[in-house]
Design a protein around this motif. Structure first.
Motif, short mmCIF file in Angstrom:
data_model
loop_
_atom_site.label_atom_id
_atom_site.label_comp_id
_atom_site.label_asym_id
_atom_site.label_seq_id
_atom_site.Cartn_x
_atom_site.Cartn_y
_atom_site.Cartn_z
N LYS A 231 11.72 -10.36 -6.12
CA LYS A 231 11.02 -9.14 -6.59
C LYS A 231 11.79 -7.99 -5.72
O LYS A 231 11.87 -6.76 -6.34
N ARG B 288 5.21 -2.27 -3.14
CA ARG B 288 4.58 -1.55 -4.34
C ARG B 288 4.82 0.08 -4.26
O ARG B 288 4.95 0.66 -5.05
N GLN C 180 8.23 0.86 -5.23
CA GLN C 180 8.35 0.88 -6.68
C GLN C 180 7.80 2.04 -7.25
O GLN C 180 8.36 2.66 -8.25
N ALA C 181 6.53 2.49 -6.71
CA ALA C 181 5.96 3.83 -7.35
C ALA C 181 6.76 5.00 -7.02
O ALA C 181 6.99 5.63 -7.91
#
Length: 261
Positions: free
Chosen positions: A61, A35, A38-39
């Motif tokens: 992913k 996460r 990705q951010a």
């Protein structure tokens, strides 16, 4: 997707980035977790490399995120991954990112800024940064003694807030520079303060949050244009720094909306 086997020498260099002095020396830091990586990519952070664990390689992913990184992808052995990872149950992906370039021009700062005075706990700092991003405090001044915003614990607590904020080291021992730029300096304080609901906020506000144990330093309290207190019905003397900062930031945002409309 092509990967490069992480060498011992590369692993040692990346592991050193877990220490603040090496982050400052290299101008790079580690971002761990799907996460957060990705951010960072979504926020346009400059990535030097991505490292995937062998057990995470080929995860669908992870592969999608890695493809967006536009940088070399290294594959780490379990031995190297244990040295690199800073979490118990990691997600098998770490980015090596470049430190953001500081904007030192106060005239370009936002109308709501945050000045943090020796906030020492990485979790508190991360929570405050996450909340600052949510309430439009785009510029955050970090006085000497604050935790490192690029420490792994801070990054995780910020949930990516670090990537979209403008962070500035603050070395001045006076609030005069902020006042000269038109900021109303508002300090959180337990004594000789105005209850937060009654406080009036200007168009430009510099909100000052103090150290967890000692609060805002005395000379800043003396210089502040306004000292505010969060009224409480219970018996506790004070709130956690992260919680208090969140309440204060929300109040500043809402008061500015009302008073400046």
């Amino acid at each position: 997707m092509k990967t490069i086997q992480l060498s011992n020498e590369q692993a040692k260099r990346f592991v050193k980035l877990k220490q603040k002095k090496y982050r400052q020396k290299e101008g790079r830091y580690l971002i761990e977790g799907l996460r957060l990586v990705q951010a960072a990519i979504d926020a346009g952070q400059s990535l030097h490399a991505l490292v995937l664990s062998e057990s995470f390689y080929q995860d669908e992913k992870a592969m999608r995120v890695a493809a967006l990184g536009a940088c070399p992808i290294y594959l780490a052995s379990d031995k190297h991954w244990k040295q690199l990872s800073d979490t118990v149950h990691g997600q098998g992906i770490i980015a090596i990112a470049a430190m953001p370039v500081e904007n030192t021009q106060p005239h370009s700062w936002a109308d709501r800024i945050l000045l943090l005075d020796r906030v020492q706990d990485p979790g508190n700092l991360g929570t405050i940064l996450r909340t600052a991003e949510a309430f439009g405090f785009q510029d955050v001044l970090l006085a000497k003694g604050c935790a490192d915003p690029f420490d792994g614990k801070t990054l995780r607590a910020s949930m990516g807030g670090v990537f979209t904020l403008r962070l500035h080291p603050w070395s001045s021992d006076s609030l005069a520079d902020l006042k000269a730029k038109g900021y109303q300096c508002v300090a959180s304080a337990l004594q000789n303060s105005e209850d937060l609901p009654a406080a009036k906020m200007s168009r430009r506000v510099a909100l000052i949050i103090g150290n967890e144990a000692n609060g805002v330093r005395e000379n800043w309290l003396a210089e502040a244009d306004l000292r505010v207190l969060i009224p409480m019905a219970g018996q506790v003397e004070s709130l956690n720094a992260g919680i208090a900062a969140g309440i204060l930031m929300y109040a500043v945002q809402e008061k500015q909306k009302i008073e400046l409309s």
